[in-house]
Design a protein around this motif. Structure first.
Motif, PDB file in Angstrom:
ATOM      1  N   MET A 108     -11.701  13.202  -0.553  1.00  0.00           N
ATOM      2  CA  MET A 108     -11.248  13.768   0.722  1.00  0.00           C
ATOM      3  C   MET A 108      -9.737  13.902   0.765  1.00  0.00           C
ATOM      4  SD  MET A 108     -13.589  11.947   3.551  1.00  0.00           S
ATOM      5  CE  MET A 108     -15.353  12.207   3.532  1.00  0.00           C
ATOM      6  N   ALA A 109      -9.291  14.850   1.580  1.00  0.00           N
ATOM      7  CA  ALA A 109      -7.847  14.980   1.801  1.00  0.00           C
ATOM      8  C   ALA A 109      -7.545  14.625   3.257  1.00  0.00           C
ATOM      9  CB  ALA A 109      -7.385  16.380   1.457  1.00  0.00           C
ATOM     10  N   CYS A 110      -7.822  15.567   4.200  1.00  0.00           N
ATOM     11  CA  CYS A 110      -7.444  15.293   5.603  1.00  0.00           C
ATOM     12  C   CYS A 110      -8.375  14.277   6.269  1.00  0.00           C
ATOM     13  CB  CYS A 110      -7.405  16.594   6.404  1.00  0.00           C
ATOM     14  SG  CYS A 110      -9.035  17.271   6.741  1.00  0.00           S
ATOM     15  N   GLY A 111      -9.667  14.336   5.964  1.00  0.00           N
ATOM     16  CA  GLY A 111     -10.647  13.420   6.572  1.00  0.00           C
ATOM     17  C   GLY A 111     -11.055  13.780   7.989  1.00  0.00           C
TER      18      GLY A 111
ATOM     19  N   GLY B 247     -11.769  17.275   8.952  1.00  0.00           N
ATOM     20  CA  GLY B 247     -12.410  18.591   9.041  1.00  0.00           C
ATOM     21  C   GLY B 247     -11.478  19.782   8.942  1.00  0.00           C
ATOM     22  N   ALA B 248     -10.204  19.570   8.622  1.00  0.00           N
ATOM     23  CA  ALA B 248      -9.242  20.672   8.676  1.00  0.00           C
ATOM     24  C   ALA B 248      -8.996  21.361   7.340  1.00  0.00           C
ATOM     25  CB  ALA B 248      -7.913  20.160   9.232  1.00  0.00           C
ATOM     26  N   CYS B 249      -9.098  20.647   6.221  1.00  0.00           N
ATOM     27  CA  CYS B 249      -8.617  21.219   4.943  1.00  0.00           C
ATOM     28  C   CYS B 249      -9.724  21.840   4.092  1.00  0.00           C
ATOM     29  CB  CYS B 249      -7.894  20.143   4.142  1.00  0.00           C
ATOM     30  SG  CYS B 249      -9.011  18.903   3.421  1.00  0.00           S
ATOM     31  N   LEU B 250     -10.968  21.584   4.404  1.00  0.00           N
ATOM     32  CA  LEU B 250     -12.142  22.045   3.650  1.00  0.00           C
ATOM     33  C   LEU B 250     -12.162  21.500   2.216  1.00  0.00           C
ATOM     34  CD1 LEU B 250     -12.436  25.785   4.824  1.00  0.00           C
ATOM     35  CD2 LEU B 250     -13.288  23.724   5.921  1.00  0.00           C
ATOM     36  N   GLY B 251     -11.472  20.399   2.012  1.00  0.00           N
ATOM     37  CA  GLY B 251     -11.390  19.811   0.668  1.00  0.00           C
ATOM     38  C   GLY B 251     -12.638  19.041   0.277  1.00  0.00           C
ATOM     39  N   CYS B 252     -13.559  18.856   1.197  1.00  0.00           N
ATOM     40  CA  CYS B 252     -14.703  17.976   0.906  1.00  0.00           C
ATOM     41  C   CYS B 252     -16.042  18.673   1.097  1.00  0.00           C
ATOM     42  CB  CYS B 252     -14.627  16.763   1.835  1.00  0.00           C
ATOM     43  SG  CYS B 252     -14.800  17.221   3.568  1.00  0.00           S
TER      44      CYS B 252
ATOM     45  N   ARG C 298     -18.687  20.182   5.780  1.00  0.00           N
ATOM     46  CA  ARG C 298     -17.626  19.226   5.431  1.00  0.00           C
ATOM     47  C   ARG C 298     -18.192  17.809   5.480  1.00  0.00           C
ATOM     48  NH1 ARG C 298     -14.473  21.450  10.435  1.00  0.00           N
ATOM     49  NH2 ARG C 298     -16.626  21.172  11.070  1.00  0.00           N
TER      50      ARG C 298
ATOM     51  N   CYS D  76     -16.539  15.072   5.574  1.00  0.00           N
ATOM     52  CA  CYS D  76     -15.794  14.194   6.498  1.00  0.00           C
ATOM     53  C   CYS D  76     -16.178  14.414   7.961  1.00  0.00           C
ATOM     54  CB  CYS D  76     -14.293  14.375   6.309  1.00  0.00           C
ATOM     55  SG  CYS D  76     -13.685  15.985   6.815  1.00  0.00           S
TER      56      CYS D  76
END
Ligand SMILES: Cc1cc2nc3c(=O)[nH]c(=O)nc-3n(C[C@H](O)[C@H](O)[C@H](O)COP(=O)(O)OP(=O)(O)OC[C@H]3O[C@@H](n4cnc5c(N)ncnc54)[C@H](O)[C@@H]3O)c2cc1C
Ligand code: FES
Length: 258
Positions: free
Chosen positions: A223-226, A228-233, A243, A245
């Motif tokens: 995870m990055a932001c955790g 729901g904002a970055c879509l990294g997960c 997502r 997170c």
């Protein structure tokens, strides 16, 4: 659901054994709102790095105290293990959607199985506490005996425990998913709840599908932001990308595309 960003006072941060640690911090807002399967996102150091917060499952709450257990793997968890009681940690939580267990607790059926792989025990102890009247069967898998955690907690909650180790040093010799198959030959539960490594969860999803059992799986994506904002997960589901997170970390096995 209330999510807070707080400076939480560390009450204790102790090594349990090997590289496993137990941390307690003070936060009535997180303790009062936390549900099993939710997590907190921790800025592990007051310095510049590590930049990204680290997600850790909520392991339990007592009054205004929140409990975590974590494995020291890399520099984030290493930095966390160096933090001392009375210091303050920058924490966001409780985050994500946890396990759905409320109807289950009311039903009072002893027909639920919790399956933990390694550190996956962390949120499942909290779940076992919430569904204490149904006394679930708990299967814990690890590579070897001294990587099995939390057996006293599950026993004190009245759960029946079965262990599986890859080297046979405790319980069944083999994977916890093979132990699950043996258990299912004897009796069909109404629900499975699981947290652990991705390959284990994938196998549990297949077993659940073959046996027509509902399974709730808690995923551990990077995870990055955790929030729901970055879509990294994101993970693939039948309803498109979701997502971990924000929409998870707990998903129904039937909705995930592996
Ligand atoms: C929702 C959620 C709940 C979690 N709960 C717990 C918990 O209760 N206890 C616990 O010990 N850990 C938990 N984790 C995993 C934990 O976040 C990572 O182990 C931690 O971020 C690693 O940070 P690090 O800097 O020490 O290691 P890094 O240097 O970032 O990585 C070290 C190793 O760990 C792996 N890793 C890093 N992040 C993750 C991740 N998110 N999932 C799986 N593997 C990872 C890397 O691939 C690498 O092999 C959870 C993760 C998620 C997403
Ligand atoms: S970690 Fe940023 S959207 Fe999930």
């Amino acid at each position: 659901m209330k999510i807070a960003q707080i400076k939480a006072k560390i009450i204790s941060n102790k090594r349990l054994k090997r590289n496993y640690w137990h941390l307690e911090f003070e936060s009535s807002i997180i303790a009062n709102n936390a549900q099993p399967g939710q997590f907190v996102n921790i800025k592990v150091s007051d310095g510049l790095g590590p930049l990204l917060r680290r997600p850790i499952s909520i392991h339990g709450v007592k009054g205004s105290t929140v409990k975590l257990i974590y494995e020291v793997l890399g520099k984030g968890t290493q930095a966390l293990s160096a933090r001392k009681p009375k210091e303050f940690l920058d924490i966001i939580g409780p985050l994500g959607n946890g396990f759905g267990y409320k109807q289950l607790a009311k039903a009072g059926k002893a027909k639920n199985i919790l399956i933990a792989g390694g550190m996956g025990v962390a949120p499942l102890v909290f779940l076992a506490e919430k569904i204490k009247p149904v006394k679930p069967l708990v299967l814990i898998g690890a590579k070897t005996k001294n990587q099995i955690l939390c057996t006293p907690e599950f026993k004190s909650l009245g759960c029946t425990l079965k262990l599986a180790t890859d080297d046979g040093s405790a319980g069944f010799k083999g994977r916890v998913t093979d132990l699950l198959k043996i258990v299912l030959e004897q009796a069909k539960p109404s629900r499975l709840f699981s947290c652990g490594p991705h390959p284990m969860l994938k196998t549990i999803a297949r077993i659940a599908h073959e046996n027509k059992i509902n399974a709730q799986l808690s995923l551990e994506e990077h995870m990055a932001c955790g929030i729901g904002a970055c879509l990294g997960c994101v993970v693939s589901t039948k309803a498109g990308y979701k997502r971990v997170c924000k929409d998870g970390p707990v998903f129904s096995s039937e909705e995930l595309i592996w």
